[in-house]
Motif scaffolding. Sequence first.
Motif, PDB file in Angstrom:
ATOM      1  N   ILE A 138     135.830  27.733 -84.199  1.00  0.00           N
ATOM      2  CA  ILE A 138     134.945  26.721 -84.777  1.00  0.00           C
ATOM      3  C   ILE A 138     134.337  25.888 -83.656  1.00  0.00           C
ATOM      4  N   ARG A 139     135.134  25.516 -82.661  1.00  0.00           N
ATOM      5  CA  ARG A 139     134.642  24.732 -81.526  1.00  0.00           C
ATOM      6  C   ARG A 139     133.585  25.532 -80.751  1.00  0.00           C
ATOM      7  N   ILE A 140     133.817  26.823 -80.542  1.00  0.00           N
ATOM      8  CA  ILE A 140     132.843  27.675 -79.848  1.00  0.00           C
ATOM      9  C   ILE A 140     131.543  27.737 -80.647  1.00  0.00           C
ATOM     10  N   ASN A 141     131.662  27.882 -81.961  1.00  0.00           N
ATOM     11  CA  ASN A 141     130.478  27.927 -82.819  1.00  0.00           C
ATOM     12  C   ASN A 141     129.701  26.614 -82.736  1.00  0.00           C
ATOM     13  N   GLN A 142     130.400  25.499 -82.754  1.00  0.00           N
ATOM     14  CA  GLN A 142     129.744  24.196 -82.660  1.00  0.00           C
ATOM     15  C   GLN A 142     129.048  24.045 -81.305  1.00  0.00           C
ATOM     16  N   PHE A 143     129.693  24.537 -80.242  1.00  0.00           N
ATOM     17  CA  PHE A 143     129.084  24.487 -78.912  1.00  0.00           C
ATOM     18  C   PHE A 143     127.780  25.279 -78.896  1.00  0.00           C
ATOM     19  N   GLU A 144     127.815  26.493 -79.443  1.00  0.00           N
ATOM     20  CA  GLU A 144     126.620  27.347 -79.442  1.00  0.00           C
ATOM     21  C   GLU A 144     125.494  26.690 -80.218  1.00  0.00           C
ATOM     22  N   ARG A 145     125.810  26.104 -81.341  1.00  0.00           N
ATOM     23  CA  ARG A 145     124.777  25.444 -82.148  1.00  0.00           C
ATOM     24  C   ARG A 145     124.217  24.232 -81.424  1.00  0.00           C
ATOM     25  N   GLY A 146     125.086  23.475 -80.752  1.00  0.00           N
ATOM     26  CA  GLY A 146     124.625  22.324 -79.973  1.00  0.00           C
ATOM     27  C   GLY A 146     123.739  22.749 -78.820  1.00  0.00           C
ATOM     28  N   LEU A 147     124.113  23.851 -78.164  1.00  0.00           N
ATOM     29  CA  LEU A 147     123.314  24.383 -77.065  1.00  0.00           C
ATOM     30  C   LEU A 147     121.931  24.790 -77.575  1.00  0.00           C
ATOM     31  N   SER A 148     121.890  25.530 -78.653  1.00  0.00           N
ATOM     32  CA  SER A 148     120.612  25.989 -79.200  1.00  0.00           C
ATOM     33  C   SER A 148     119.723  24.819 -79.589  1.00  0.00           C
ATOM     34  N   THR A 149     120.325  23.810 -80.192  1.00  0.00           N
ATOM     35  CA  THR A 149     119.566  22.647 -80.638  1.00  0.00           C
ATOM     36  C   THR A 149     118.951  21.896 -79.462  1.00  0.00           C
ATOM     37  N   ARG A 150     119.702  21.734 -78.394  1.00  0.00           N
ATOM     38  CA  ARG A 150     119.242  20.933 -77.251  1.00  0.00           C
ATOM     39  C   ARG A 150     118.445  21.722 -76.226  1.00  0.00           C
ATOM     40  N   LEU A 151     118.454  23.042 -76.342  1.00  0.00           N
ATOM     41  CA  LEU A 151     117.778  23.871 -75.353  1.00  0.00           C
ATOM     42  C   LEU A 151     116.279  23.594 -75.300  1.00  0.00           C
ATOM     43  N   GLY A 152     115.671  23.327 -76.432  1.00  0.00           N
ATOM     44  CA  GLY A 152     114.240  23.016 -76.446  1.00  0.00           C
ATOM     45  C   GLY A 152     113.907  21.831 -75.567  1.00  0.00           C
ATOM     46  N   ASN A 153     114.707  20.773 -75.635  1.00  0.00           N
ATOM     47  CA  ASN A 153     114.471  19.602 -74.788  1.00  0.00           C
ATOM     48  C   ASN A 153     114.673  19.924 -73.316  1.00  0.00           C
ATOM     49  N   SER A 154     115.640  20.792 -73.017  1.00  0.00           N
ATOM     50  CA  SER A 154     115.877  21.124 -71.614  1.00  0.00           C
ATOM     51  C   SER A 154     114.706  21.929 -71.051  1.00  0.00           C
ATOM     52  N   LEU A 155     114.126  22.810 -71.859  1.00  0.00           N
ATOM     53  CA  LEU A 155     112.967  23.579 -71.400  1.00  0.00           C
ATOM     54  C   LEU A 155     111.756  22.667 -71.208  1.00  0.00           C
ATOM     55  N   GLU A 156     111.633  21.663 -72.059  1.00  0.00           N
ATOM     56  CA  GLU A 156     110.555  20.688 -71.915  1.00  0.00           C
ATOM     57  C   GLU A 156     110.696  19.936 -70.591  1.00  0.00           C
ATOM     58  N   GLU A 157     111.924  19.592 -70.230  1.00  0.00           N
ATOM     59  CA  GLU A 157     112.154  18.908 -68.954  1.00  0.00           C
ATOM     60  C   GLU A 157     111.846  19.829 -67.777  1.00  0.00           C
ATOM     61  N   CYS A 158     112.195  21.106 -67.884  1.00  0.00           N
ATOM     62  CA  CYS A 158     111.858  22.065 -66.812  1.00  0.00           C
ATOM     63  C   CYS A 158     110.340  22.163 -66.651  1.00  0.00           C
ATOM     64  N   ALA A 159     109.620  22.184 -67.758  1.00  0.00           N
ATOM     65  CA  ALA A 159     108.156  22.234 -67.699  1.00  0.00           C
ATOM     66  C   ALA A 159     107.606  20.981 -67.032  1.00  0.00           C
ATOM     67  N   ARG A 160     108.218  19.836 -67.302  1.00  0.00           N
ATOM     68  CA  ARG A 160     107.796  18.578 -66.669  1.00  0.00           C
ATOM     69  C   ARG A 160     107.995  18.652 -65.160  1.00  0.00           C
ATOM     70  N   LEU A 161     109.147  19.186 -64.735  1.00  0.00           N
ATOM     71  CA  LEU A 161     109.423  19.309 -63.305  1.00  0.00           C
ATOM     72  C   LEU A 161     108.414  20.244 -62.625  1.00  0.00           C
ATOM     73  N   ILE A 162     108.054  21.323 -63.279  1.00  0.00           N
ATOM     74  CA  ILE A 162     107.069  22.251 -62.726  1.00  0.00           C
ATOM     75  C   ILE A 162     105.696  21.578 -62.656  1.00  0.00           C
ATOM     76  N   ALA A 163     105.326  20.850 -63.694  1.00  0.00           N
ATOM     77  CA  ALA A 163     104.018  20.183 -63.732  1.00  0.00           C
ATOM     78  C   ALA A 163     103.888  19.140 -62.621  1.00  0.00           C
ATOM     79  N   LEU A 164     105.005  18.540 -62.205  1.00  0.00           N
ATOM     80  CA  LEU A 164     104.967  17.536 -61.134  1.00  0.00           C
ATOM     81  C   LEU A 164     104.486  18.124 -59.808  1.00  0.00           C
ATOM     82  N   GLU A 165     104.573  19.458 -59.655  1.00  0.00           N
ATOM     83  CA  GLU A 165     104.045  20.096 -58.448  1.00  0.00           C
ATOM     84  C   GLU A 165     102.530  19.933 -58.359  1.00  0.00           C
ATOM     85  N   HIS A 166     101.870  19.820 -59.498  1.00  0.00           N
ATOM     86  CA  HIS A 166     100.409  19.855 -59.531  1.00  0.00           C
ATOM     87  C   HIS A 166      99.763  18.574 -60.059  1.00  0.00           C
ATOM     88  N   HIS A 167     100.556  17.679 -60.646  1.00  0.00           N
ATOM     89  CA  HIS A 167      99.999  16.471 -61.258  1.00  0.00           C
ATOM     90  C   HIS A 167     100.842  15.257 -60.870  1.00  0.00           C
TER      91      HIS A 167
END
Length: 146
Positions: A64-93
């Motif tokens: 159950i704990r592993i399942n909760q971890f996976e769901r939490g990871l999936s939920t928050r992954l979108g925000n982490s990718l948004e932050e990666c995109a921000r870091l990449i954009a800082l190279e040019h803007h």
Amino acid sequence: MVAINSKTRAAIKGYLEGFIKGLIDEYKGREILKPVSAREYLSRYSSNGELKPFQAAIIPPELIRINQFERGLSTRLGNSLEECARLIALEHHQDVRRGYDIEAQVSNSAFAEVEIQKQNYESAVNKKQEKPNLRQWKGHVPLQIG
């Protein structure tokens, strides 16, 4: 030409390592109590819908704990990718922001042009023709915003 420079690559790596470590630390300490009985489990209270009697009856707490971890990871992954995109954009803007609201007025002719282009695209798809693209687009009407 390198897509992402080494400084940005290191910043992304550090961010993602911190993201994963924080998530692991959060779930590592989470205790999932095995129910003593159905009555005891059903007497528990959860304000955020964490009680799942069917799962608790047949799945060990560790899974159950592993399942909760996976769901939490999936939920928050979108925000982490948004932050990666921000870091990449800082190279040019100089100014890069997440979750930034932009307000503007769009003319009726712009909305009409979008609808025409959407219909052209859908028509090409339905007829199994090559889809229109901006490089081949002739005689377009410039969109006016404002």
